[in-house]
Design a protein around this motif. Structure first.
Motif, PDB file in Angstrom:
ATOM      1  N   LEU B 168       0.898  -1.154   0.042  1.00 10.41           N
ATOM      2  CA  LEU B 168       0.083  -0.056  -0.051  1.00 10.41           C
ATOM      3  C   LEU B 168       0.830   1.363   0.127  1.00 10.41           C
ATOM      4  O   LEU B 168       1.630   1.361   1.004  1.00 10.41           O
ATOM      5  CB  LEU B 168      -0.943  -0.033   1.317  1.00 10.41           C
ATOM      6  CG  LEU B 168      -1.770   1.070   1.456  1.00 10.41           C
ATOM      7  CD1 LEU B 168      -2.648   1.274   0.369  1.00 10.41           C
ATOM      8  CD2 LEU B 168      -2.352   1.146   2.682  1.00 10.41           C
ATOM      9  N   TRP B 173      -2.800   0.645  -4.225  1.00  9.55           N
ATOM     10  CA  TRP B 173      -2.344  -0.631  -3.919  1.00  9.55           C
ATOM     11  C   TRP B 173      -1.739  -1.385  -5.223  1.00  9.55           C
ATOM     12  O   TRP B 173      -2.218  -1.394  -6.156  1.00  9.55           O
ATOM     13  CB  TRP B 173      -3.700  -1.749  -3.668  1.00  9.55           C
ATOM     14  CG  TRP B 173      -4.323  -1.386  -2.388  1.00  9.55           C
ATOM     15  CD1 TRP B 173      -5.433  -0.575  -1.969  1.00  9.55           C
ATOM     16  CD2 TRP B 173      -3.889  -1.980  -0.998  1.00  9.55           C
ATOM     17  NE1 TRP B 173      -5.647  -0.792  -0.527  1.00  9.55           N
ATOM     18  CE2 TRP B 173      -4.720  -1.778  -0.053  1.00  9.55           C
ATOM     19  CE3 TRP B 173      -2.711  -2.901  -0.844  1.00  9.55           C
ATOM     20  CZ2 TRP B 173      -4.513  -2.101   1.408  1.00  9.55           C
ATOM     21  CZ3 TRP B 173      -2.885  -3.396   0.497  1.00  9.55           C
ATOM     22  CH2 TRP B 173      -3.782  -2.971   1.578  1.00  9.55           C
ATOM     23  N   LEU B 190      -5.135  -8.978  -3.039  1.00 13.49           N
ATOM     24  CA  LEU B 190      -5.454  -7.848  -2.404  1.00 13.49           C
ATOM     25  C   LEU B 190      -6.838  -8.115  -1.546  1.00 13.49           C
ATOM     26  O   LEU B 190      -7.860  -8.536  -2.180  1.00 13.49           O
ATOM     27  CB  LEU B 190      -6.020  -6.628  -3.695  1.00 13.49           C
ATOM     28  CG  LEU B 190      -4.581  -6.056  -4.174  1.00 13.49           C
ATOM     29  CD1 LEU B 190      -4.644  -5.528  -5.627  1.00 13.49           C
ATOM     30  CD2 LEU B 190      -3.702  -5.272  -3.225  1.00 13.49           C
ATOM     31  N   LEU B 195      -9.396  -3.117   1.005  1.00 17.88           N
ATOM     32  CA  LEU B 195      -9.108  -2.140  -0.244  1.00 17.88           C
ATOM     33  C   LEU B 195      -9.499  -0.947  -0.267  1.00 17.88           C
ATOM     34  O   LEU B 195      -8.925  -0.083  -0.817  1.00 17.88           O
ATOM     35  CB  LEU B 195      -9.753  -3.076  -1.315  1.00 17.88           C
ATOM     36  CG  LEU B 195      -9.168  -2.884  -2.695  1.00 17.88           C
ATOM     37  CD1 LEU B 195      -7.756  -3.480  -2.906  1.00 17.88           C
ATOM     38  CD2 LEU B 195      -9.917  -3.911  -3.626  1.00 17.88           C
TER      39      LEU B 195
END
Lengths: 274, 274, 274
Positions: B168, B173, B190, B195
């Motif tokens: 991150l 991401w 992910l 997220l």
């Protein structure tokens, strides 16, 4: 003391309703039958492949297991359907020889019956699906305790599969690839136990125009990508690529010749393996 | 209260006799064992794939289930074989880390034993098939009620799989595709739950040189052929093509990078999903 | 007298954890459930294929069998999930029509309920995996003896699959390939029982620009490599290549048109088959 364990081995694949139909027929007659899928991925109508599969799989099952094997290029012709008793197991199988190599491992010869008792079959028998219409209902009867003698008449002769046998000359062993597993490992018909001749040294293994010089006990003894020879878990000469696919790399398939060449040397070669 | 439920997960495929042999060994020792096939289609020797599979499958089974997992690039080397107790389940598995991601989901740390009690193994152990010769007979003993402590000695250290962890940054991401299912859907590393960052808007998803801009809850919210992002049933970012095969379309595979790019915006992005 | 036999048919394939997760959910609720895999190789989201599969497989199972069918292009949309009672069997299935062809074989019309009792579902229901989160737990309840009426509310209407129906003209039958099995045999929608019209002779079968002129009862009646027509074990016109793969040879697939052309002749053509 019979267990109602019933294994299935076919070349039907998994996209078609054929395996499902056979399971339904068995469970309709014996709802307590315990069906064990061995493989439905035998290459279509490949009896040699099936023979190798059965020889390497069935011996691990307990006595009393019932095996149904449907690789049946002759379905609908006059070929017989058999019940075979061997090594304490029962098998239902078309008379095409795919089972004889397995049965030959047993200490005593097989007993064989031809299925003739039509009252044990499905009332309507199709021309193209005897696995569903004959073998499955008969297997269910066996799993309920019917003895083989009730299924038909004893026979003394049956088809024997012509197996490619390896050839030993003073200079070399000549064999072939029998089987390619899902890793691309090549299983040959050269028997590990007889490969090493007391007075001979193994120099090279020739396959598909390539030399294999590295013997291993476990794949990881060599670098990734190395072509190696070993004795397979089933006791045959096996050619593999470490963490790779030897079949693809060599363009090898069942039938590809394999030659194990001797040197002139003296000491037993067995030691190379250890 | 132990159920003799015994699951099998391997990379053996279905054309070879290996799975059948393992089933035979288990049923020879415990004819009442109930074997459940999970998958024999793990890509050969792919430990990351296996790890993802186990994490997403095993948690649904009841406590007391015994899992046998054979994805074993190191077979025949000195790598240990383990019995793992985690989340009320038992697992028999080579010491290669494919199980640690699954076990990390449990509330308490796993207990681990190395299999050393050779009297529980098959009398002859091959160099290339420990699934059949060690794991299967030991699993059968467990299903008969043997406690893990009888199988070997407790160990404190074991191999941990190096998992690709997402990264991150203030702008995005960065993750990758972990798993491609049979529909061609791309499951990434992910995590769906993390997220959506409170102060960030998701602008675009970049994968294989393409932009994915459409978020859906169910595939059918978009037209056939649309590339969509969603949170998978396992809780990961998933990229799919509606009624199509995203892996083929994008040329994506495990390892393909996936970037989720933020806008400068303010409101929680979560709402885009609902 | 209910058997806890529970079959699974999906398009999930065998490389993903979806089938395993469903088995785990069922066995967590009813550890005694006996799960029978029918196929996980239905082509993704192919409802016609699934319909053909079910019609040719389910009828062989005993009354009281519970079938879970997950081919579900509309997962996560508002499409209903159904419990169907037909021919003494129970089925759990998305409301997409893949089951109606099977149910139409039963002597009485099906009874249908929409699944609405959420207390029987998993507590958290994902948007993309209703097989695991709704159908599997509901199937487990059925296998424990819950009546369908406890699952939801009766419904009178449901999706009917638009099946390609064959067309009969004075000159010919016009149909299409429905299904290709793992041998490459082509199963069509032309019903064997109606194919032979009393006053007509069948001249040729046209498919993929080729003529098929040879009728057989069993494949082995013709030489290896011959294209043959027969009536399949399921009762349909089938085009096959003897010991070969007709689909590959003809480039045929589901949807490929098949025309059975009549001559002007008089005697019933049925005899050609026998």
């Amino acid at each position: 003391m019979t267990y109602p364990l019933l294994t299935l081995t076919t070349d039907f694949g998994l996209r078609s309703p054929y395996v499902a139909a056979m399971k339904g027929v068995v469970l309709s007659i014996n709802p307590a039958a315990r069906i064990v899928d061995l493989s439905h991925g035998i290459p279509p109508q490949d009896l040699l492949y099936c023979s190798f599969f059965l020889k390497n799989a069935l011996g691990f099952f307990p006595p009393g297991t019932i095996h149904v094997v449907v690789v049946d290029p002759g379905v609908g012709t006059a070929r017989a359907l058999l019940c075979v008793e061997a090594a304490g197991h029962l098998m239902l199988v078309p008379d095409n020889g795919c089972w004889t190599e397995w049965a030959a491992l047993a200490p005593s010869p097989p007993r064989v019956w031809q299925l003739t008792e039509k009252r044990l079959w499905r009332s309507e028998v199709s021309a193209t699906f005897h696995g569903r219409d004959i073998l499955a209902p008969v297997a269910a009867r066996l799993s309920l305790g019917a003895p083989p003698s009730e299924l038909g008449t004893p026979v003394e002769s049956y088809v024997q599969l012509a197996l490619p046998t390896p050839r030993l000359t003073p200079e070399r062993w000549e064999g072939e690839v029998l089987f390619v597993d899902d890793f691309g490992n090549l299983l040959t018909n050269l028997p590990g136990a007889e490969l090493f001749i007391k007075s001979k040294q193994i120099a090279n293994i020739h396959i598909a125009g390539r030399l294999v010089t590295r013997w291993v006990r476990a794949y990881d003894e060599a670098e990734r990508g190395t072509l190696v020879a070993s004795i397979s878990s089933g006791g045959h000469l096996e050619i593999a690529e470490v963490q790779g696919d030897a079949a693809r790399r060599l363009g090898a398939a069942p039938g590809t010749p394999v030659v194990v060449e001797f040197e002139g040397g003296g000491t037993p070669e067995r030691t190379r393996l250890e």
